[in-house]
Design a protein around this motif. Structure first.
Motif, PDB file in Angstrom:
ATOM      1  N   GLU A   1      11.927  29.584   1.742  1.00 34.44           N
ATOM      2  CA  GLU A   1      11.983  30.881   2.431  1.00 34.44           C
ATOM      3  C   GLU A   1      12.700  30.761   3.766  1.00 34.44           C
ATOM      4  OE1 GLU A   1       8.138  32.566   2.764  1.00 34.44           O
ATOM      5  OE2 GLU A   1       7.825  32.743   0.588  1.00 34.44           O
TER       6      GLU A   1
ATOM      7  N   PRO B   1      26.421  33.648   7.583  1.00 31.64           N
ATOM      8  CA  PRO B   1      25.245  34.349   8.109  1.00 31.64           C
ATOM      9  C   PRO B   1      24.703  33.695   9.377  1.00 31.64           C
ATOM     10  CG  PRO B   1      25.063  34.088   5.739  1.00 31.64           C
ATOM     11  CD  PRO B   1      26.277  33.311   6.162  1.00 31.64           C
ATOM     12  N   ILE B   2      24.312  34.532  10.333  1.00 30.95           N
ATOM     13  CA  ILE B   2      23.736  34.102  11.622  1.00 30.95           C
ATOM     14  C   ILE B   2      24.774  33.452  12.530  1.00 30.95           C
ATOM     15  CG2 ILE B   2      21.987  32.726  12.804  1.00 30.95           C
ATOM     16  CD1 ILE B   2      20.822  35.016  11.173  1.00 30.95           C
TER      17      ILE B   2
ATOM     18  N   ILE C   1      17.927  33.343   3.901  1.00 34.01           N
ATOM     19  CA  ILE C   1      18.952  34.210   4.471  1.00 34.01           C
ATOM     20  C   ILE C   1      20.353  33.624   4.321  1.00 34.01           C
ATOM     21  CG2 ILE C   1      18.796  33.231   6.801  1.00 34.01           C
ATOM     22  CD1 ILE C   1      19.272  36.047   7.871  1.00 34.01           C
TER      23      ILE C   1
ATOM     24  N   TYR D   1      19.754  27.784  15.212  1.00 37.57           N
ATOM     25  CA  TYR D   1      18.728  28.476  14.435  1.00 37.57           C
ATOM     26  C   TYR D   1      17.522  27.602  14.089  1.00 37.57           C
ATOM     27  CZ  TYR D   1      16.905  31.720  10.921  1.00 37.57           C
ATOM     28  OH  TYR D   1      16.115  32.590  10.208  1.00 37.57           O
TER      29      TYR D   1
ATOM     30  N   PRO E   1      21.724  34.181   0.059  1.00 34.24           N
ATOM     31  CA  PRO E   1      21.293  35.449  -0.523  1.00 34.24           C
ATOM     32  C   PRO E   1      21.785  35.686  -1.939  1.00 34.24           C
ATOM     33  CG  PRO E   1      23.089  35.815   1.003  1.00 34.24           C
ATOM     34  CD  PRO E   1      22.705  34.372   1.135  1.00 34.24           C
TER      35      PRO E   1
END
Length: 264
Positions: free
Chosen positions: A66, A103-104, A70, A130, A73
């Motif tokens: 989990e 992403p991010i 992100i 991150y 996806p």
């Protein structure tokens, strides 16, 4: 009569010399002193450096799925759509500025980097922006297939994609139906993309020394062009039997013409 005889000899000579021999057809022949017959390919191809329009498949893994969801996806979609279309829509395309949108992290410049270098770069940025070191993430980056084009005297011209890290030019041609008997194996053209444009290179696939060529292993977006043999352009047969049949037909026509003109 002598004139007809000379014409016949000339035609026979041309046709017999136009036969396609084993030297024209056999790959990787030892053309030297015999020392190359057990050639070992010690030098591996240099790592490929990513270019504009390449498509990358990037996957981020961690013990906690989990936590990295992100960044993946479309993982489930890719599992059900492992083809060129799926990779095109779900992969990361290198834009004209050499960047991918991740992403991010946003834009990451990957132009001129190897796959290993991109893995290190993405992982480093993720840990910096991150994740924490304790997340134990693992990043894998792959080219979304080795895509190349084959045209000319081959069994099947077209654009092909092989899901392998390394593909040599003989494997690539075999995947396209191999070079036909009328194809020139001694001068195969490889059109390769570079940052400053395309360049044309030549490789003799009938010579075992081709294995040492920098173009023996293909790269993404290579175009392989196989030219026809000059024998094909003059309409000669591919084998001795075909040429004998052609000679017989020509002789028949010439003899018939001679006797017809003689009786006029």
């Amino acid at each position: 009569m002598k004139r007809y005889f000379l014409v016949i000899l000339l035609v026979i000579g041309v046709l017999l010399n136009s036969c396609i021999t084993n030297k024209d057809l056999v790959y990787l022949q030892d053309k030297g002193d015999g020392t190359e017959s057990s050639l070992i390919l010690n030098e591996l191809p240099k790592p490929y450096k990513v270019q504009v329009s390449d498509i990358l498949s990037i996957n981020v893994k961690a013990l906690d799925k989990e936590l990295v969801g992100i960044f993946n996806p479309v993982e489930s979609a890719n599992n059900n759509m492992q083809n060129d279309a799926g990779l095109y829509f779900n992969g990361f395309t290198v834009d004209l500025h050499g960047n991918i949108e991740f992403p991010i992290l946003g834009e990451i410049n990957v132009l001129g980097f190897t796959i290993d270098e991109i893995e290190t770069k993405v992982e480093s940025e993720l840990l910096k922006q991150y994740f924490k070191e304790t997340a134990e993430i693992f990043v894998t980056v792959k080219l979304s297939g080795l895509r190349y084009t084959v045209t000319g005297e081959v069994g099947g011209t077209g654009v092909y994609t092989l899901f392998q890290d390394r593909v040599n030019i003989i494997e690539a041609l075999a995947n396209a139906g191999d070079i036909s008997q009328t194809g020139d194996r001694k001068d195969v053209l490889v059109i390769r993309q570079y940052p400053d444009g395309q360049k044309i290179h030549h490789i003799d696939l009938t010579d075992i020394k081709a294995m040492k060529s920098p173009f023996y292993f293909i790269q993404p977006n290579d175009i392989i062009l196989v030219k026809p043999l000059k024998r094909k352009s003059i309409g000669a047969g591919q084998t001795a039997i075909q040429n004998i049949t052609t000679i017989s037909s020509i002789l028949s026509v010439l003899v018939s013409t001679y006797f017809l003109t003689r009786n006029l």
